[in-house]
Design an enzyme around this catalytic site. Structure first.
Site, PDB file in Angstrom:
ATOM      1  CE  LYS A 175       0.924  -2.477   9.424  1.00  0.00           C
ATOM      2  NZ  LYS A 175      -0.388  -2.716  10.360  1.00  0.00           N
ATOM      3  CG  ASP A 216      -3.266  -4.924  13.785  1.00  0.00           C
ATOM      4  OD1 ASP A 216      -4.317  -5.063  14.586  1.00  0.00           O
ATOM      5  OD2 ASP A 216      -3.717  -4.164  12.431  1.00  0.00           O
ATOM      6  NE  ARG A 248      -1.959  -1.730   3.498  1.00  0.00           N
ATOM      7  CZ  ARG A 248      -2.443  -1.958   4.795  1.00  0.00           C
ATOM      8  NH1 ARG A 248      -3.619  -1.561   5.180  1.00  0.00           N
ATOM      9  NH2 ARG A 248      -1.614  -2.543   5.739  1.00  0.00           N
ATOM     10  CG  HIS A 265      -1.467  -1.059  15.241  1.00  0.00           C
ATOM     11  ND1 HIS A 265      -2.724  -1.144  15.325  1.00  0.00           N
ATOM     12  CD2 HIS A 265      -1.588  -1.221  13.703  1.00  0.00           C
ATOM     13  CE1 HIS A 265      -3.589  -1.166  14.229  1.00  0.00           C
ATOM     14  NE2 HIS A 265      -2.738  -1.157  13.113  1.00  0.00           N
ATOM     15  CE1 TYR A 323      -5.119   2.123  10.430  1.00  0.00           C
ATOM     16  CE2 TYR A 323      -4.188   1.753   8.237  1.00  0.00           C
ATOM     17  CZ  TYR A 323      -5.329   1.971   9.126  1.00  0.00           C
ATOM     18  OH  TYR A 323      -6.619   2.006   8.404  1.00  0.00           O
ATOM     19  CD  GLU A 342      -3.303   2.676  15.505  1.00  0.00           C
ATOM     20  OE1 GLU A 342      -2.575   2.503  16.334  1.00  0.00           O
ATOM     21  OE2 GLU A 342      -3.171   3.032  14.298  1.00  0.00           O
TER      22      GLU A 342
END
Length: 390
Positions: free
Chosen positions: A97, A292, A37, A118, A116, A140
């Site tokens: 990511k 994740d 992506r 996490h 993102y 997120e």
């Protein structure tokens, strides 16, 4: 201010002129394993340019999503030859990511990172971002007043739909499964699917599972959400309230378990124990979409698209931590449709725009050495500094 520099490109050399700009926005190529992506499309570049910002995209960043460098250039972006050039130049870095270790070394103090993250699942990444004194804003945890997570929804839709596909493949004998066809055939029972969590992932997995012809059970703590899911699939699902007894029976009887539980910003609760798995038939499958954030099963650990499965307690585990990366063209456009408005807000007004946008404020996890998201602080035993103090 003059010209900042010239950057090499596979499509030629493009001069980057910083005069009159407000924010330098950099988009590096994703380097996480099997991640194709990209954090911006050509139309996104056009939007940033219309707001007076400069965009530097690493060469080849969009190729995995079928976006060539020339598309970015036509939209007004400059192309950099290396990731280092992007990270060094940008005030505001857009990613998909979380940074890997090599990327942490490229971060610098006060740089804004929007991706993102996490963080609740990784203390080392949290500490790395704190040490680099960056501003970390996580897709997120951006959250609307009604509890909706607008930047997680599109990828949750993709992951939920992929979960059934991945689970069905995991049940095939060649993948180590019991050799069961999920929708069954005439005279042979359908596969039994248990979905833990009725959020966006769970709903999408349920819709696809029912459409696929499986025997689906979904478990959640919210009876209103269960009623909604039941209405969506016109009653073709068994709904159960989440408690220890129901989880144990639903998991132990399933051919395929899909873990779709999420607590915004926090580690996923471990609802599936080794005992539960030992009660499942050998060759059954588990797809942990929540890996994740730490994973919903006691036996879950992150895997990649190139090596997505492993077997434990006789159960085939599929625990790819970036499932939407398997369909990057769809995922990139779905993701950037959601992130662009917030990215423009940050570029236009700086990260302190969060002071006037509660949804964006909830996305700010780290600010220059301080943890500003309570769930991240709780996950790692770190001091929490409320964002309004900064």
């Amino acid at each position: 201010m003059g010209v900042e520099g010239k950057w090499g490109s596979r499509a030629g050399r493009v001069q980057l002129d910083r005069e009159g700009t407000e924010m330098r926005v950099g988009v590096p190529t994703e380097v996480k394993a099997d991640e194709n992506r990209v954090a911006i499309t050509a139309s996104g570049v056009t939007a940033f340019r219309a707001h007076g910002h400069e965009i530097l995209v690493q060469a080849g960043a969009g190729l995995g999503s079928s976006i060539p460098d020339t598309a970015y250039q036509r939209a007004g972006a400059a192309i950099a030859g290396t990731a280092g050039e992007v990270w060094q130049w940008a005030d505001f870095v857009l990613k998909v990511k979380e940074p890997v270790e090599a990327e942490l070394e490229l971060l610098r103090p006060t740089q804004v990172l929007f991706t993102y993250l996490h963080l609740a699942a990784s203390k080392s990444l949290t500490e790395g971002l704190l040490d680099r004194r960056v501003v970390g804003i996580a897709y997120e945890t951006v959250q609307l007043e009604d509890g909706t997570l607008p930047l997680l929804v599109p990828m949750s839709e993709v992951a939920g739909r992929l979960a059934i596909q991945a689970g069905a493949t995991s049940l095939e004998m060649i993948a180590g499964g019991k050799g069961l066809l999920l929708p069954g055939v005439s005279g042979v029972r359908r596969g039994r699917v248990t979905i833990l969590g009725a959020g966006i992932v769970g709903l999408n997995a349920c819709v696809v599972g029912v459409g696929f012809g499986a025997d689906v059970t979904i478990v959640d703590i919210n009876p209103l959400r269960l009623a909604y899911v039941r209405d969506v699939v016109q009653g073709h699902v068994t709904t159960l309230m989440s408690n220890a007894a129901n989880i144990e029976s639903a998991v132990s009887e399933a051919d395929l378990v899909i873990c779709a539980v999420l607590i915004p910003g926090a580690k996923t609760p471990r609802l599936v124990s080794r005992k539960h798995l030992s009660q499942m038939e050998d060759g059954s499958a588990l797809v942990d979409v929540a890996v994740d954030q730490g994973g919903c099963a006691e036996t879950s650990r992150p895997t990649t698209h190139h090596a997505p499965r492993y077997v434990e307690h006789g159960v085939v585990h599929y625990c790819v931590s970036n499932m939407p990366g398997a369909v990057p063209h769809t995922s990139t456009y779905a993701l950037t449709n959601a992130t662009m408005a917030y990215a423009l807000e940050i570029a236009d007004r700086g990260w302190k725009a969060a002071a006037n946008d509660p949804a964006l404020a909830s996305g700010v996890n780290i600010v220059e050495g301080r943890v500003t998201h309570p769930a991240v602080a709780d996950a790692h035993g770190l001091k929490h500094t409320p964002l309004d103090r900064l």
